[in-house]
Design a protein around this motif. Structure first.
Motif, PDB file in Angstrom:
ATOM      1  N   ILE A  63      -1.459  -3.710 -12.244  1.00 12.18           N
ATOM      2  CA  ILE A  63      -2.860  -4.037 -11.957  1.00 12.18           C
ATOM      3  C   ILE A  63      -3.027  -5.551 -12.048  1.00 12.18           C
ATOM      4  O   ILE A  63      -3.633  -6.189 -11.188  1.00 12.18           O
ATOM      5  N   ALA A  64      -2.469  -6.127 -13.090  1.00 14.27           N
ATOM      6  CA  ALA A  64      -2.566  -7.580 -13.243  1.00 14.27           C
ATOM      7  C   ALA A  64      -1.790  -8.277 -12.140  1.00 14.27           C
ATOM      8  O   ALA A  64      -2.270  -9.253 -11.555  1.00 14.27           O
ATOM      9  N   SER A  65      -0.573  -7.793 -11.814  1.00 17.97           N
ATOM     10  CA  SER A  65       0.213  -8.549 -10.825  1.00 17.97           C
ATOM     11  C   SER A  65      -0.471  -8.558  -9.462  1.00 17.97           C
ATOM     12  O   SER A  65      -0.520  -9.593  -8.815  1.00 17.97           O
ATOM     13  N   SER A  83       7.218  -3.646  -6.388  1.00 12.83           N
ATOM     14  CA  SER A  83       7.163  -2.584  -7.375  1.00 12.83           C
ATOM     15  C   SER A  83       7.795  -1.336  -6.755  1.00 12.83           C
ATOM     16  O   SER A  83       8.380  -1.400  -5.673  1.00 12.83           O
ATOM     17  N   SER A  84       7.672  -0.225  -7.473  1.00 13.09           N
ATOM     18  CA  SER A  84       8.081   1.055  -6.922  1.00 13.09           C
ATOM     19  C   SER A  84       6.924   2.021  -7.144  1.00 13.09           C
ATOM     20  O   SER A  84       6.021   1.753  -7.935  1.00 13.09           O
ATOM     21  N   SER A  85       6.995   3.143  -6.497  1.00 14.10           N
ATOM     22  CA  SER A  85       5.877   4.076  -6.318  1.00 14.10           C
ATOM     23  C   SER A  85       4.805   4.136  -7.420  1.00 14.10           C
ATOM     24  O   SER A  85       3.628   3.901  -7.137  1.00 14.10           O
ATOM     25  N   PRO A  86       5.137   4.452  -8.691  1.00 15.15           N
ATOM     26  CA  PRO A  86       4.057   4.531  -9.684  1.00 15.15           C
ATOM     27  C   PRO A  86       3.306   3.209  -9.835  1.00 15.15           C
ATOM     28  O   PRO A  86       2.075   3.192 -10.002  1.00 15.15           O
ATOM     29  N   GLY A  87       4.020   2.108  -9.733  1.00 13.29           N
ATOM     30  CA  GLY A  87       3.393   0.793  -9.837  1.00 13.29           C
ATOM     31  C   GLY A  87       2.529   0.494  -8.621  1.00 13.29           C
ATOM     32  O   GLY A  87       1.469  -0.122  -8.727  1.00 13.29           O
ATOM     33  N   ILE A  88       2.986   0.949  -7.462  1.00 13.21           N
ATOM     34  CA  ILE A  88       2.211   0.725  -6.234  1.00 13.21           C
ATOM     35  C   ILE A  88       0.913   1.538  -6.297  1.00 13.21           C
ATOM     36  O   ILE A  88      -0.133   1.092  -5.820  1.00 13.21           O
ATOM     37  N   SER A  89       0.976   2.727  -6.909  1.00 12.53           N
ATOM     38  CA  SER A  89      -0.269   3.489  -7.077  1.00 12.53           C
ATOM     39  C   SER A  89      -1.282   2.675  -7.876  1.00 12.53           C
ATOM     40  O   SER A  89      -2.461   2.632  -7.544  1.00 12.53           O
ATOM     41  N   GLN A 129       0.298   7.035   1.725  1.00 12.67           N
ATOM     42  CA  GLN A 129      -0.367   5.994   0.934  1.00 12.67           C
ATOM     43  C   GLN A 129      -0.234   4.628   1.615  1.00 12.67           C
ATOM     44  O   GLN A 129      -1.156   3.826   1.589  1.00 12.67           O
ATOM     45  N   SER A 130       0.911   4.409   2.263  1.00 14.55           N
ATOM     46  CA  SER A 130       1.174   3.096   2.852  1.00 14.55           C
ATOM     47  C   SER A 130       0.427   2.884   4.159  1.00 14.55           C
ATOM     48  O   SER A 130      -0.134   1.821   4.383  1.00 14.55           O
ATOM     49  N   VAL A 131       0.441   3.891   5.035  1.00 10.70           N
ATOM     50  CA  VAL A 131      -0.066   3.667   6.399  1.00 10.70           C
ATOM     51  C   VAL A 131      -1.516   4.092   6.586  1.00 10.70           C
ATOM     52  O   VAL A 131      -2.130   3.745   7.590  1.00 10.70           O
ATOM     53  N   LYS A 132      -2.060   4.837   5.647  1.00  8.43           N
ATOM     54  CA  LYS A 132      -3.433   5.334   5.834  1.00  8.43           C
ATOM     55  C   LYS A 132      -4.419   4.561   4.971  1.00  8.43           C
ATOM     56  O   LYS A 132      -5.517   5.038   4.703  1.00  8.43           O
ATOM     57  N   GLY A 133      -4.029   3.420   4.482  1.00 13.20           N
ATOM     58  CA  GLY A 133      -4.925   2.663   3.603  1.00 13.20           C
ATOM     59  C   GLY A 133      -4.395   2.711   2.184  1.00 13.20           C
ATOM     60  O   GLY A 133      -3.747   1.801   1.720  1.00 13.20           O
ATOM     61  N   GLY A 134      -4.621   3.797   1.481  1.00  8.65           N
ATOM     62  CA  GLY A 134      -4.076   3.959   0.124  1.00  8.65           C
ATOM     63  C   GLY A 134      -5.157   3.873  -0.928  1.00  8.65           C
ATOM     64  O   GLY A 134      -5.251   4.707  -1.810  1.00  8.65           O
ATOM     65  N   GLY A 135      -5.983   2.864  -0.862  1.00  6.27           N
ATOM     66  CA  GLY A 135      -7.137   2.755  -1.761  1.00  6.27           C
ATOM     67  C   GLY A 135      -8.384   3.237  -1.035  1.00  6.27           C
ATOM     68  O   GLY A 135      -8.302   3.857   0.018  1.00  6.27           O
ATOM     69  N   HIS A 136      -9.569   2.929  -1.615  1.00  3.41           N
ATOM     70  CA  HIS A 136     -10.808   3.405  -0.999  1.00  3.41           C
ATOM     71  C   HIS A 136     -11.232   2.523   0.175  1.00  3.41           C
ATOM     72  O   HIS A 136     -10.895   1.349   0.232  1.00  3.41           O
TER      73      HIS A 136
END
Ligand SMILES: Cc1ncc(C[n+]2csc(CCOP(=O)(O)OP(=O)(O)O)c2C)c(N)n1
Ligand code: SF4
Lengths: 363, 255
Positions: A63-65, A83-89, A129-136
């Motif tokens: 979150i900080a990075s 990062s890797s998956s959990p960090g990218i989430s 998660q990567s191609v459809k946005g991922g966040g809100h």
């Protein structure tokens, strides 16, 4: 002959670090996670702050990075994280703010199997998660999928070029296999970092301290006026449409006469190359289309093959994610099926051929 | 002799004027809110130190999210709680600039606790301004990490119960224990005297950045008269009586 070529044997993750320093990145902010920790470890060993002046900092969380990346990007600097998956989430909040504030940056995801803490083995299950946005919110990332260590190195610069061209975050979607495997890689020569004066010229929106000659710069994603915010959202969509028009990249093998098509990216594309050879040796006319950009997706390129292609197998290390985009592309004109191993298991070329025969040719 | 207004409006008679860095945009804060006073002081300090071209501010999510509309400098608006992470990167990439963050108690001491503690622990050479009004103003008066025991908020309508809700958090004392912080102080803005002291602290927070010796952290014990459901005068009195005993004013660390 160019005898100054810098050719090395290295891991994909190390190539990311080398390429970042060489293409003049100003800052890297990260948090350790397998299978990508070598990116920051390599940077720390290479000490670029003593040579190019690049800042490398271990943050307290992903979150900080990603929010450090936001701060640096807002100053017009070339900044990145990996990062890797959990960090990218954890970074999804930051990514939607970056997209909403129209900030350029590069994020590398060396994907591992999920959901949850999952596994440290390679996977391709972060495609949605990567191609459809991922966040809100309605936004997209520019998504590049390297299939070799060479592309891990080359795509750092390409991702920054695209990110700054569109003022949008770019994601390098790799996986544990490409990140960890060692291959020959030709490294580009060192490029100087932008000076603050150059940044002021090139990126007049950057917050570098307000001189008397210009209005104050504000990096923000807030807009409380609904009409203004609707216009802003439309503007973002125009940007994504332009990417779809101009930035699609893919590679095609044996597609000219193909009756059947494998669509695969990253490490799956490497496996499918062998699968294609095995199938061709059996007399099956198979082609391989490897999307290099996952957003924008090679829609037109796949559609152009539908005159002779009778069926498509989307091969991914997931339970079937990219296959949905292939189906949307094909609009029911030919059969589209998915094949992929998950949980860190990697499919063999033979399994791919067997799946093609069972699901597409025989099915 | 008759004195006309024209005879009075002369540069030599000027005792106070609006900072030239304050824009013409009307502030959106509720009348009586501490945010407006602190915003104005920050504008004055940046102007008096001549740092308009050198300063980058970071706004939070909270009532002061739109602070960038009021002071004529470059700004970045952060996600809720993340301002210290932005400030860290801005300062590290532009070390010659002056960087400050401005955050409420929910932003700085709840959702952004990790970012706050770690920026202070790394000793980032920035100024952090912390508006502690004991409540979530922007979202309509919910309980904050700093809400006092027994104090009512919309998510603890019968008062904060430490057994259920935990105890009020003294973030300023916590960051003062970290070797990375250089200057840690708790101030207020409810009287002319308090405003003068706060201004001095803000000047110090900016000037400290000339030397890379750690983080400056200024808490401002504040009122949220709307959230507290009081008049501005009542809110100030309530703050003095109830907030100051738990959040005592003064310097905690100055090295
Ligand atoms: C991730 C996220 N969670 C929740 C919110 C809703 N929210 C906005 S401001 C706020 C708290 C504001 O309180 P404080 O930081 O004390 O500032 P004040 O408004 O009192 O100045 C919350 C919870 C948000 N914007 N983002
Ligand atoms: S709600 Fe409270 S903190 Fe927000 S502007 Fe009004 S008085 Fe100030």
């Amino acid at each position: 002959m160019d005898n100054k070529k810098d050719i090395r044997l290295m891991k994909g993750n190390e190539a990311i670090a080398e390429a970042a320093i060489r293409c003049g990145v100003d800052g890297y902010f990260g948090y350790p996670i397998t299978p990508q920790s070598e990116v920051m470890e390599t940077l720390m060993l290479l000490k670029p702050w003593e040579t190019t002046g690049m800042v490398v900092l271990q943050a307290e969380s992903e979150i900080a990075s990603i929010n450090m990346v936001y701060g640096g990007a807002g100053c017009g600097k070339k900044v990145m994280t990996s990062s890797s998956s959990p960090g990218i989430s954890l970074m999804q909040e930051g990514l939607t703010y970056l997209a909403g504030a129209e900030l350029p940056c590069v994020v590398v995801n060396v994907v591992r199997g999920g959901p949850g803490l999952g596994t440290i083995q390679p996977a391709q299950s972060d495609y949605f998660q990567s191609v459809k946005g991922g966040g809100h919110g309605d936004y997209k990332l520019i998504v590049l999928a390297p299939a070799s260590v060479q592309e891990m190195a080359d795509f750092v610069e390409l991702a920054f070029d695209l990110a700054f061209k569109y003022r949008n975050p770019a994601l390098i979607l790799s996986d544990g296999m490409i990140g960890q495997m060692m291959e020959k890689v030709e490294l580009k020569p060192y490029r100087k970092r932008w000076t603050n004066e150059e940044i002021k010229q090139m990126h007049p929106w950057a917050t570098m301290g307000k001189p008397a000659e210009r209005e104050r710069n504000i990096i923000t994603s807030v807009e409380l006026d609904p009409n203004a915010f609707e216009r802003f959202n439309h503007k973002l969509q125009d940007k994504y449409r332009k990417m779809q028009e101009e930035e699609v990249r893919c590679e095609q093998f044996n597609c000219e006469d193909a009756e059947y098509l494998l669509v695969a990216y990253g490490s799956s594309a490497r496996i499918c190359q062998k699968a294609m050879e095995l199938a061709r040796a059996k007399g099956i006319k198979v082609g391989l289309l490897r999307p290099i950009t996952l957003f924008p997706f090679p829609t037109r390129e796949i559609q152009a093959l539908l005159g002779h292609v009778k069926g498509i197998l989307s091969v991914e290390l997931s339970e079937g994610q990219m296959v949905e985009d292939v189906r949307l592309t094909v609009e029911g004109k030919v059969k589209v099926e998915h094949f992929g191993r998950v949980g860190g298991v990697v499919h063999s070329p033979e399994e791919v051929v067997e799946a093609l025969e069972r699901k597409i040719i025989g099915g | 002799m008759e004195v006309s207004i024209k005879d009075i409006i002369k540069p030599e008679n000027l005792v106070y004027q609006k900072s030239s860095l304050l824009t013409e945009k009307p502030m959106h804060y509720c009348p009586g809110c501490t945010h407006g006073v602190v915003n104005r002081l920050i504008a004055e300090v940046i102007e008096e130190l001549g740092l308009q071209q050198e300063t980058i501010g970071v706004t939070p999510v909270g009532c002061s999210v739109l602070l960038y509309n009021y002071i004529d400098i470059d700004w970045q608006e952060a996600a809720h709680g993340r301002a210290p992470a932005l400030g860290t990167a801005i300062k590290r990439l532009l070390p010659e600039k002056y960087v400050f963050t401005y955050q409420g108690d929910g932003d700085l001491a709840a959702i952004g606790t990790a970012e706050t503690i770690h920026a202070c622990n790394r000793g980032e050479n920035i100024l952090m301004v912390f508006i502690n009004n004991g409540i979530y103003g922007m979202t309509g008066g919910q309980m904050a990490p700093t809400t006092l025991e027994g104090m009512a908020a919309s998510t603890c309508p019968f008062g904060r119960d430490p057994e259920r809700d935990g105890n009020p958090l003294s973030m300023t004392e916590i960051v003062a224990t970290l070797p990375g912080t250089r200057y840690v102080t708790r101030q207020a803005a409810h009287t002319a005297g308090a405003v003068r002291k706060l201004k001095k602290a803000l000047i110090k927070g900016f000037n400290n950045q000339k030397e890379n010796k750690g983080t400056s952290f200024i808490e401002v014990v504040s009122t949220c008269n709307s959230g507290w459901k009081m008049t501005p005068v009542q809110a100030n009195e309530w703050m003095v009586e109830n907030m100051f005993p738990f959040y005592p004013l003064g310097d905690i660390k100055d090295k």
